[in-house]
Enzyme design. Structure first.
Site, PDB file in Angstrom:
ATOM      1  N   HIS A 238     105.283 -47.922  -6.805  1.00  0.00           N
ATOM      2  CA  HIS A 238     105.300 -46.475  -7.009  1.00  0.00           C
ATOM      3  C   HIS A 238     105.663 -46.208  -8.471  1.00  0.00           C
ATOM      4  O   HIS A 238     106.503 -46.917  -9.042  1.00  0.00           O
ATOM      5  CB  HIS A 238     106.336 -45.827  -6.083  1.00  0.00           C
ATOM      6  CG  HIS A 238     106.241 -44.344  -6.082  1.00  0.00           C
ATOM      7  ND1 HIS A 238     106.883 -43.572  -7.022  1.00  0.00           N
ATOM      8  CD2 HIS A 238     105.565 -43.499  -5.274  1.00  0.00           C
ATOM      9  CE1 HIS A 238     106.616 -42.295  -6.787  1.00  0.00           C
ATOM     10  NE2 HIS A 238     105.812 -42.232  -5.738  1.00  0.00           N
TER      11      HIS A 238
ATOM     12  N   CYS B  81     104.969 -49.316  -2.528  1.00  0.00           N
ATOM     13  CA  CYS B  81     105.764 -48.201  -3.055  1.00  0.00           C
ATOM     14  C   CYS B  81     107.011 -48.722  -3.764  1.00  0.00           C
ATOM     15  O   CYS B  81     106.923 -49.425  -4.756  1.00  0.00           O
ATOM     16  CB  CYS B  81     106.077 -47.223  -1.922  1.00  0.00           C
ATOM     17  SG  CYS B  81     106.783 -45.649  -2.446  1.00  0.00           S
TER      18      CYS B  81
END
Length: 186
Positions: A123, A103
């Site tokens: 992400h 992420c």
């Protein structure tokens, strides 16, 4: 084999718990270490997670075969600002051992100058930061492995990320053994 998961305030819960759980199912010795100590850590969705020990205590048991950085915007910022994390990552990279980040976690790699020139993902919310740095080759694949570096995109890729770690540490046979009881669809 041993794995260090560094838990910082603001970490994404699923990106911390899913990899920890999956790696423990694979019989890996996983230590969840609190960046700020051994007290419960409030994560990005206000879930409190209790580390196994403080990062200060955990590093005394290193080095680890893998170091994992969960995401979560504030969690990643805390990892990126930590000199302790920088030192751990530098030693991990110098030793040729696995570093994994999911992420927003890869932004800590960028902040600490880790894995320059490697292929990464993250992400979408931090893609521009990672890609714009000129330090990495960016991919939108769900999980990317480049040598001893494993990166992934977010909560929805946490199982794939965890299984990539298991495969890197214990082989495909172990992945094939632990997937069916979890009913994970790959």
């Amino acid at each position: 084999m041993s794995v260090l998961v560094i838990l910082a305030t603001g970490a994404e819960e699923m990106e911390t718990v899913i990899p920890t759980d999956v790696m423990r199912r694979a019989q890996l010795n996983v230590t969840v270490a609190g960046l700020s100590g051994a007290d419960p850590v409030v994560c990005s969705r206000s879930v409190k997670l209790v580390p196994d020990k403080s990062l200060d205590d955990a590093v005394k048991e290193g080095p680890y075969d893998a170091v994992v950085l969960p995401g979560g915007g504030d969690g990643a910022k805390n990892l990126a600002a930590s000199e302790k994390v920088k030192k751990i990552l530098q030693e991990q990279e110098a030793g040729g051992r696995i570093i994994a980040a999911i992420c927003a976690g890869p932004t800590a790699l960028l902040s600490h100058g880790i894995a320059k020139g490697k292929k990464v993902t993250s992400h979408p919310g931090v893609k521009d930061k990672m890609e714009g740095s000129g330090q990495y080759t960016y991919s939108e694949d769900r999980v990317v492995r480049d040598g001893q570096l494993i990166t992934s995109r977010g909560p929805g890729t946490a199982f794939e990320f965890a299984l990539a770690l298991v495969e890197a540490l214990k082989g495909k046979e172990t992945v094939d053994k632990i997937v069916p009881p979890m009913l994970v669809k790959l």
